[in-house]
Motif scaffolding. Structure first.
Motif, PDB file in Angstrom:
ATOM      1  N   UNK A   1       0.862  -1.185   0.000  1.00 61.50           N
ATOM      2  CA  UNK A   1       0.000   0.000   0.000  1.00 61.50           C
ATOM      3  C   UNK A   1       0.896   1.231   0.000  1.00 61.50           C
ATOM      4  N   UNK A   2       0.347   2.357  -0.439  1.00 64.30           N
ATOM      5  CA  UNK A   2       1.144   3.589  -0.505  1.00 64.30           C
ATOM      6  C   UNK A   2       1.641   4.011   0.877  1.00 64.30           C
ATOM      7  N   UNK A   3       0.824   3.753   1.894  1.00 61.10           N
ATOM      8  CA  UNK A   3       1.203   4.149   3.251  1.00 61.10           C
ATOM      9  C   UNK A   3       2.436   3.373   3.720  1.00 61.10           C
ATOM     10  N   UNK A   4       2.428   2.058   3.518  1.00 59.22           N
ATOM     11  CA  UNK A   4       3.576   1.234   3.943  1.00 59.22           C
ATOM     12  C   UNK A   4       4.823   1.623   3.165  1.00 59.22           C
TER      13      UNK A   4
ATOM     14  N   UNK B   1       0.510  10.779  -3.728  1.00 62.39           N
ATOM     15  CA  UNK B   1      -0.273   9.723  -3.076  1.00 62.39           C
ATOM     16  C   UNK B   1      -1.631  10.266  -2.629  1.00 62.39           C
ATOM     17  N   UNK B   2      -1.625  11.498  -2.063  1.00 59.86           N
ATOM     18  CA  UNK B   2      -2.896  12.077  -1.582  1.00 59.86           C
ATOM     19  C   UNK B   2      -3.863  12.304  -2.750  1.00 59.86           C
ATOM     20  N   UNK B   3      -3.329  12.710  -3.918  1.00 62.21           N
ATOM     21  CA  UNK B   3      -4.186  12.901  -5.102  1.00 62.21           C
ATOM     22  C   UNK B   3      -4.772  11.568  -5.580  1.00 62.21           C
TER      23      UNK B   3
ATOM     24  N   UNK C   1      -5.692   3.340  -0.681  1.00 61.83           N
ATOM     25  CA  UNK C   1      -4.226   3.451  -0.804  1.00 61.83           C
ATOM     26  C   UNK C   1      -3.585   2.080  -0.999  1.00 61.83           C
ATOM     27  N   UNK C   2      -4.391   1.033  -1.090  1.00 60.45           N
ATOM     28  CA  UNK C   2      -3.835  -0.297  -1.380  1.00 60.45           C
ATOM     29  C   UNK C   2      -3.576  -0.413  -2.876  1.00 60.45           C
TER      30      UNK C   2
END
Length: 479
Positions: free
Chosen positions: A127-130, A177-179, A187-188
């Motif tokens: 995911x983008x967060x990880x 990523x936020x866009x 975000x996965x």
């Protein structure tokens, strides 16, 4: 959702490295000055255990863990192994330099190990967060590592530049990523790819998100025109810090690019392909041309890094499994070559003197013919001279580009590679055809460093003659 302890099995390598970093920090408080070498032994032991665990938990079908935020697949298994092996080489090379200057303390090893944890997390991210968490953990450790020689003004200045420009790159990435989250609602990586397949080009926010992602990836790789930090950091930072910074993180950056662009953004391939074409041509051109003008070997290697990034991007922009495998092969090979090149610079350095100028390599053959042969092998491999693995890596990338009918791009890459061969062969000329300085002292080396450098140099030759094993592993990651 209840926590499942089975989730921890695939992340045992990360846990092993993290535990080692904590142990090194705690143990250092109780060690006398003469026993500081234990930090080094414990760090290497931790990396070996992590490598064995990577082999033990790897293989088989891909697994998704922690609500889909992490993944263990063929790509993560191979890249984790490569990062750990290159990091081991880096730690072995760094020890004599640190001991010589009384810096064999826990800080260097703890920061290095934390950076490695960040890289392993990036490789496994789903995911983008990880991805972002892994990237920041790696970056924060590397910022401190660049400044770890407290008395060095150049080191402090390099760390400041690295921090400011690294933060700018991370900000761009996070904005992208936020866009993407705004456009897709997730975000996965899998669901993002699904949403892109449904929406396609109709969503302007999505396209802007991709632009910022590519800019962020360009910053992290040091591609032109986001390369401003690379030469200054390579020149100003202590050589062991550059050794870590210039090798394994390139493998992690490749994983970052693949996870973001290939796994999540394959539906927008035509958009990011055009951007990567521009970045790769600029990186190949500027990297090779400016490297010729450098008299400082660390700056020369920095610009050479920029040109190699151009080649990695050539594989990625092909958008095919073959291109991705070629880019992965290139990233791993480049990390090994870079570790060896900076390892030789550390061997040539001693207390009060750092080997930084091309002239410092003069007559290396007269001082130690084995190290001279290893450095020549590394330079030939970087230049892409057969039968070294550098030639094979370039050939695979060029083949992937030709397959998608971008012959002009392959010709541009070959043209700049021929220019690049000049400055690598100039190093070989200094090693073999010039006399060493009158007062050149004996090299700072140990049997461990000699064994590691022999493995490092000969691996480049062996992989060039027998590339099938590594290439098969790279290809199986994208089947």
């Amino acid at each position: 959702m209840p926590f499942d302890a089975a989730n921890l099995l695939p992340v045992l390598p990360e846990i092993a490295v993290l535990v080692t970093a904590c142990l090194v920090l705690v143990l250092d408080l109780f060690l006398k000055e003469r026993d500081k070498g234990l930090n080094h032994s414990l760090s290497l032991l931790g990396l070996v255990v992590a490598l064995l665990l990577t082999g033990a938990v790897g293989g088989g079908e891909p697994e998704r863990l922690f609500d889909g935020n992490l993944v263990r697949d063929a790509m993560s298994d191979l890249l984790k192994g490569a990062i750990l092996i290159v990091s081991m080489l880096a730690f072995v090379y760094a020890r004599p330099w640190l001991k010589d200057r009384g810096l064999l303390s826990s800080e260097f090893y703890a920061l290095g190990l934390l950076a490695i944890v960040g890289m392993l997390v990036m490789v496994s991210a789903n995911s983008f967060l990880t991805l972002y968490l892994g990237l920041e953990l790696q970056a924060l450790a590397l910022y401190a590592l660049v400044a770890f020689e407290r008395d060095s003004q150049r080191g402090a200045e390099a760390a400041m530049k690295y921090f400011v420009l690294g933060a700018l790159g991370s900000g761009m990435l996070l904005y992208g990523v936020s866009m993407i989250y705004g456009a897709t609602g997730t975000i996965e990586l899998g669901p993002v790819a699904q949403a892109i397949a449904e929406q396609g080009m109709s969503n302007t926010v999505l396209v802007f998100g991709v632009v910022f992602l590519v800019i962020g990836i360009g910053f992290k790789f040091g591609a032109v025109p986001f390369h401003m930090w690379v030469p200054d950091i390579y020149e100003g930072a202590p050589t062991p810090a550059v050794l870590i910074l210039g090798s394994a993180p390139k493998i992690a950056a490749f994983a970052l690019a693949v996870r973001m662009l290939v796994d999540a953004m394959q539906g927008l391939h035509s958009d990011w392909q055009d951007m990567l074409v521009i970045l790769s041509v600029l990186s190949l051109g500027l990297g090779n041309l400016v490297a010729i003008a450098q008299s400082n070997i660390k700056r020369m290697l920095a610009y050479s890094t920029i040109s190699h990034v151009g080649f990695i991007f050539l594989g990625l922009l092909a958008g095919s499994d073959q291109g991705n495998a070629a880019a992965m092969f290139y990233s791993i090979v480049y990390a090994v070559m870079s570790a060896g090149a900076f390892g030789i610079l550390i061997i040539l350095s001693r207390a009060g003197f750092d080997a930084e100028r091309l002239e410092d390599l003069k007559g290396l053959n007269d001082r130690d013919s084995w190290y001279a042969a290893m450095m020549a092998l590394i330079m030939f491999s970087m230049a892409g001279v057969p039968p070294t693995v550098g030639f094979m890596a370039k050939l695979l990338v060029l083949e992937a580009v030709v397959r998608i009918d971008m012959v002009w791009l392959a010709l541009v890459a070959v043209f700049f590679s021929i220019i690049g061969a000049f400055y690598y062969l100039r190093v070989v000329k200094f090693i073999y055809f010039d006399k060493p300085a009158e007062n050149a002292p004996a090299l700072v080396t140990t049997s461990g460093v000699r064994v590691a450098m022999s493995l490092n140099g000969l691996a480049l030759l062996a992989l060039g003659l027998f590339p099938a094993a590594l290439l098969t592993l790279c290809q199986s990651a994208f089947v």
